[in-house]
Design a protein around this motif. Structure first.
Motif, PDB file in Angstrom:
ATOM      1  N   GLN A 141      -3.499  10.128  11.925  1.00 53.31           N
ATOM      2  CA  GLN A 141      -3.254   8.832  11.316  1.00 53.31           C
ATOM      3  C   GLN A 141      -4.390   7.890  11.693  1.00 53.31           C
ATOM      4  OE1 GLN A 141      -0.540  10.429  12.961  1.00 53.31           O
ATOM      5  NE2 GLN A 141       0.097  11.148  10.956  1.00 53.31           N
ATOM      6  N   VAL A 142      -4.818   7.110  10.689  1.00 51.81           N
ATOM      7  CA  VAL A 142      -5.896   6.151  10.878  1.00 51.81           C
ATOM      8  C   VAL A 142      -5.365   4.767  10.499  1.00 51.81           C
ATOM      9  CG1 VAL A 142      -8.216   5.491  10.131  1.00 51.81           C
ATOM     10  CG2 VAL A 142      -7.603   7.910  10.317  1.00 51.81           C
ATOM     11  N   ALA A 143      -5.562   3.788  11.378  1.00 51.38           N
ATOM     12  CA  ALA A 143      -5.099   2.423  11.116  1.00 51.38           C
ATOM     13  C   ALA A 143      -5.911   1.790   9.988  1.00 51.38           C
ATOM     14  CB  ALA A 143      -5.217   1.580  12.378  1.00 51.38           C
ATOM     15  N   TYR A 144      -5.233   0.948   9.203  1.00 53.69           N
ATOM     16  CA  TYR A 144      -5.935   0.199   8.157  1.00 53.69           C
ATOM     17  C   TYR A 144      -5.205  -1.095   7.869  1.00 53.69           C
ATOM     18  CZ  TYR A 144      -2.890   0.579   4.032  1.00 53.69           C
ATOM     19  OH  TYR A 144      -1.871   0.417   3.126  1.00 53.69           O
ATOM     20  N   GLN A 145      -5.913  -1.962   7.183  1.00 55.18           N
ATOM     21  CA  GLN A 145      -5.344  -3.222   6.706  1.00 55.18           C
ATOM     22  C   GLN A 145      -5.980  -3.529   5.356  1.00 55.18           C
ATOM     23  OE1 GLN A 145      -5.174  -6.555   9.456  1.00 55.18           O
ATOM     24  NE2 GLN A 145      -5.698  -7.966   7.805  1.00 55.18           N
ATOM     25  N   ALA A 146      -5.207  -4.142   4.468  1.00 51.16           N
ATOM     26  CA  ALA A 146      -5.728  -4.510   3.152  1.00 51.16           C
ATOM     27  C   ALA A 146      -4.915  -5.664   2.582  1.00 51.16           C
ATOM     28  CB  ALA A 146      -5.660  -3.318   2.195  1.00 51.16           C
ATOM     29  N   ASP A 147      -5.554  -6.427   1.722  1.00 52.16           N
ATOM     30  CA  ASP A 147      -4.835  -7.436   0.945  1.00 52.16           C
ATOM     31  C   ASP A 147      -4.343  -6.756  -0.325  1.00 52.16           C
ATOM     32  OD1 ASP A 147      -5.637  -9.273   2.839  1.00 52.16           O
ATOM     33  OD2 ASP A 147      -7.176 -10.182   1.583  1.00 52.16           O
ATOM     34  N   TYR A 148      -3.072  -6.946  -0.654  1.00 58.27           N
ATOM     35  CA  TYR A 148      -2.512  -6.448  -1.909  1.00 58.27           C
ATOM     36  C   TYR A 148      -2.166  -7.663  -2.755  1.00 58.27           C
ATOM     37  CZ  TYR A 148      -2.355  -1.809   0.102  1.00 58.27           C
ATOM     38  OH  TYR A 148      -2.711  -0.599   0.658  1.00 58.27           O
ATOM     39  N   ARG A 203      -1.825 -13.076 -14.617  1.00 58.08           N
ATOM     40  CA  ARG A 203      -1.952 -14.151 -13.617  1.00 58.08           C
ATOM     41  C   ARG A 203      -1.502 -13.652 -12.250  1.00 58.08           C
ATOM     42  NH1 ARG A 203       3.276 -16.116 -12.835  1.00 58.08           N
ATOM     43  NH2 ARG A 203       4.708 -15.474 -14.478  1.00 58.08           N
ATOM     44  N   GLN A 204      -2.181 -14.143 -11.236  1.00 57.69           N
ATOM     45  CA  GLN A 204      -1.837 -13.777  -9.858  1.00 57.69           C
ATOM     46  C   GLN A 204      -0.517 -14.442  -9.491  1.00 57.69           C
ATOM     47  OE1 GLN A 204      -4.953 -14.440  -6.932  1.00 57.69           O
ATOM     48  NE2 GLN A 204      -3.446 -14.618  -5.302  1.00 57.69           N
ATOM     49  N   THR A 205       0.419 -13.656  -8.952  1.00 56.49           N
ATOM     50  CA  THR A 205       1.716 -14.205  -8.569  1.00 56.49           C
ATOM     51  C   THR A 205       2.039 -14.034  -7.092  1.00 56.49           C
ATOM     52  OG1 THR A 205       2.813 -12.140  -9.190  1.00 56.49           O
ATOM     53  CG2 THR A 205       2.700 -13.898 -10.863  1.00 56.49           C
ATOM     54  N   ALA A 206       1.337 -13.154  -6.407  1.00 55.81           N
ATOM     55  CA  ALA A 206       1.604 -12.953  -4.982  1.00 55.81           C
ATOM     56  C   ALA A 206       0.378 -12.358  -4.303  1.00 55.81           C
ATOM     57  CB  ALA A 206       2.798 -12.031  -4.776  1.00 55.81           C
ATOM     58  N   TRP A 207       0.312 -12.599  -3.017  1.00 53.54           N
ATOM     59  CA  TRP A 207      -0.746 -12.069  -2.163  1.00 53.54           C
ATOM     60  C   TRP A 207      -0.082 -11.633  -0.865  1.00 53.54           C
ATOM     61  CZ3 TRP A 207      -2.315 -14.135   2.593  1.00 53.54           C
ATOM     62  CH2 TRP A 207      -3.509 -13.630   3.118  1.00 53.54           C
ATOM     63  N   THR A 208      -0.241 -10.373  -0.505  1.00 56.78           N
ATOM     64  CA  THR A 208       0.330  -9.875   0.737  1.00 56.78           C
ATOM     65  C   THR A 208      -0.744  -9.172   1.550  1.00 56.78           C
ATOM     66  OG1 THR A 208       0.964  -7.710  -0.168  1.00 56.78           O
ATOM     67  CG2 THR A 208       2.578  -9.492  -0.375  1.00 56.78           C
ATOM     68  N   VAL A 209      -0.491  -9.053   2.831  1.00 61.32           N
ATOM     69  CA  VAL A 209      -1.366  -8.283   3.714  1.00 61.32           C
ATOM     70  C   VAL A 209      -0.598  -7.047   4.144  1.00 61.32           C
ATOM     71  CG1 VAL A 209      -2.595  -8.228   5.920  1.00 61.32           C
ATOM     72  CG2 VAL A 209      -2.601 -10.312   4.540  1.00 61.32           C
ATOM     73  N   GLY A 210      -1.186  -5.891   3.912  1.00 60.66           N
ATOM     74  CA  GLY A 210      -0.589  -4.637   4.338  1.00 60.66           C
ATOM     75  C   GLY A 210      -1.267  -4.150   5.604  1.00 60.66           C
ATOM     76  N   LYS A 211      -0.477  -3.862   6.624  1.00 61.09           N
ATOM     77  CA  LYS A 211      -0.996  -3.300   7.872  1.00 61.09           C
ATOM     78  C   LYS A 211      -0.232  -2.016   8.143  1.00 61.09           C
ATOM     79  CE  LYS A 211      -2.273  -7.672   9.992  1.00 61.09           C
ATOM     80  NZ  LYS A 211      -2.061  -8.596  11.121  1.00 61.09           N
ATOM     81  N   GLY A 212      -0.982  -0.942   8.337  1.00 60.80           N
ATOM     82  CA  GLY A 212      -0.325   0.332   8.573  1.00 60.80           C
ATOM     83  C   GLY A 212      -1.297   1.420   8.918  1.00 60.80           C
ATOM     84  N   GLU A 213      -1.002   2.614   8.402  1.00 59.34           N
ATOM     85  CA  GLU A 213      -1.869   3.748   8.693  1.00 59.34           C
ATOM     86  C   GLU A 213      -1.910   4.696   7.502  1.00 59.34           C
ATOM     87  OE1 GLU A 213       1.313   6.357  11.297  1.00 59.34           O
ATOM     88  OE2 GLU A 213      -0.006   4.962  12.343  1.00 59.34           O
ATOM     89  N   ILE A 214      -2.986   5.444   7.453  1.00 58.76           N
ATOM     90  CA  ILE A 214      -3.165   6.460   6.430  1.00 58.76           C
ATOM     91  C   ILE A 214      -3.227   7.800   7.138  1.00 58.76           C
ATOM     92  CG2 ILE A 214      -4.712   7.362   4.650  1.00 58.76           C
ATOM     93  CD1 ILE A 214      -5.632   4.462   4.182  1.00 58.76           C
ATOM     94  N   THR A 215      -2.459   8.760   6.629  1.00 62.76           N
ATOM     95  CA  THR A 215      -2.450  10.097   7.204  1.00 62.76           C
ATOM     96  C   THR A 215      -3.460  10.968   6.466  1.00 62.76           C
ATOM     97  OG1 THR A 215      -0.127   9.898   7.818  1.00 62.76           O
ATOM     98  CG2 THR A 215      -1.026  12.141   7.675  1.00 62.76           C
ATOM     99  N   TYR A 216      -4.256  11.687   7.242  1.00 60.10           N
ATOM    100  CA  TYR A 216      -5.210  12.665   6.721  1.00 60.10           C
ATOM    101  C   TYR A 216      -4.866  14.026   7.307  1.00 60.10           C
ATOM    102  CZ  TYR A 216      -8.224   8.877   5.059  1.00 60.10           C
ATOM    103  OH  TYR A 216      -8.720   7.796   4.403  1.00 60.10           O
ATOM    104  N   GLU A 217      -5.211  15.087   6.567  1.00 58.64           N
ATOM    105  CA  GLU A 217      -4.985  16.452   7.040  1.00 58.64           C
ATOM    106  C   GLU A 217      -6.268  17.250   6.911  1.00 58.64           C
ATOM    107  OE1 GLU A 217      -2.329  20.388   5.956  1.00 58.64           O
ATOM    108  OE2 GLU A 217      -1.569  18.419   5.387  1.00 58.64           O
ATOM    109  N   CYS A 218      -6.557  18.070   7.921  1.00 54.17           N
ATOM    110  CA  CYS A 218      -7.718  18.944   7.870  1.00 54.17           C
ATOM    111  C   CYS A 218      -7.378  20.119   6.954  1.00 54.17           C
ATOM    112  CB  CYS A 218      -8.063  19.439   9.284  1.00 54.17           C
ATOM    113  SG  CYS A 218      -9.493  20.542   9.330  1.00 54.17           S
ATOM    114  N   ARG A 219      -8.156  20.256   5.867  1.00 56.45           N
ATOM    115  CA  ARG A 219      -7.879  21.290   4.865  1.00 56.45           C
ATOM    116  C   ARG A 219      -9.169  22.024   4.491  1.00 56.45           C
ATOM    117  NH1 ARG A 219      -4.224  17.733   0.652  1.00 56.45           N
ATOM    118  NH2 ARG A 219      -2.436  17.431   2.042  1.00 56.45           N
ATOM    119  N   ALA A 220      -8.981  23.251   4.017  1.00 60.41           N
ATOM    120  CA  ALA A 220     -10.110  24.013   3.486  1.00 60.41           C
ATOM    121  C   ALA A 220     -10.534  23.376   2.168  1.00 60.41           C
ATOM    122  CB  ALA A 220      -9.706  25.465   3.273  1.00 60.41           C
ATOM    123  N   LYS A 221     -11.851  23.295   1.946  1.00 60.05           N
ATOM    124  CA  LYS A 221     -12.354  22.757   0.676  1.00 60.05           C
ATOM    125  C   LYS A 221     -12.172  23.811  -0.413  1.00 60.05           C
ATOM    126  CE  LYS A 221     -15.927  19.554   2.231  1.00 60.05           C
ATOM    127  NZ  LYS A 221     -17.370  19.244   2.085  1.00 60.05           N
TER     128      LYS A 221
END
Length: 183
Positions: free
Chosen positions: A169-176, A46-64
């Motif tokens: 860093q890239v901004a993002y938002q999501a419902d958790y 059962r669903q017990t909570a709903w939150t909104v996450g606002k932040g950023e995700i870090t990415y790195e340029c790497r060799a494949k």
């Protein structure tokens, strides 16, 4: 001359406006049947909570690893502030994945499903929780969904040997959305 002030329409309008503002922060109730199968929470929770996450995700340029001489932006870690339906900060989210409540509760998890999000947004996600610690928001959590994502995809900037190791860093938002076993 007698003037009558009509307050009822003004009062009704004020209540309408206030109700509209309040509904902006009402927690969503997720109808799992309408979601892609990969991110549906199994029956018995059962669903017990709903939150909104606002932040950023870090990415790195790497060799494949599987393509010598080629590079790509690789996911490193997320960090977000979690807010409740009224906009109050209730915790934070960070790599692991880990959700930590301001009340001292904490849960980690393992990704068990992904579903595509609209273009330009990170995928929706289903995470199965490992045993939680502390009492409060995340106590007894069994699953967490990441839904309604906005942003967070890998940078569009060039990623080549010349900027290998660069982080962005890239901004993002999501419902958790938090679930516990039904009782």
């Amino acid at each position: 001359m007698h003037t009558t002030v009509r307050r009822a329409p003004l009062a009704a309008l004020a209540l309408f406006v206030l109700a509209g503002c309040a509904s902006t922060y009402q927690p969503a109730t997720v109808n799992n049947a309408t979601l892609p199968e990969a991110v549906r929470v199994p029956d018995g929770h059962r669903q017990t909570a709903w939150t909104v996450g606002k932040g950023e995700i870090t990415y790195e340029c790497r060799a494949k690893a599987d393509a010598p001489g080629q590079h790509a932006w690789a996911f490193v870690t997320p960090v977000a502030t979690l807010s409740d339906a009224s906009g109050q900060t209730v915790g934070r989210y960070y790599g692991g994945p880990t959700w930590e409540g301001r009340d001292g509760s904490m849960v980690k998890g393992k990704q068990v499903g992904l579903a595509p999000a609209p273009a330009g947004n990170i995928a929706w996600q289903l995470v199965q929780a490992t045993p939680s610690s502390g009492q409060g928001l995340f106590e007894g959590t069994s699953y967490i969904q990441r839904l309604n994502t906005r942003g967070g995809v890998a940078p569009q900037a060039s990623c080549t040997a010349s900027n290998q190791g660069q982080r962005m860093q890239v901004a993002y938002q999501a419902d958790y959305v938090v679930y516990k076993p039904a009782r």
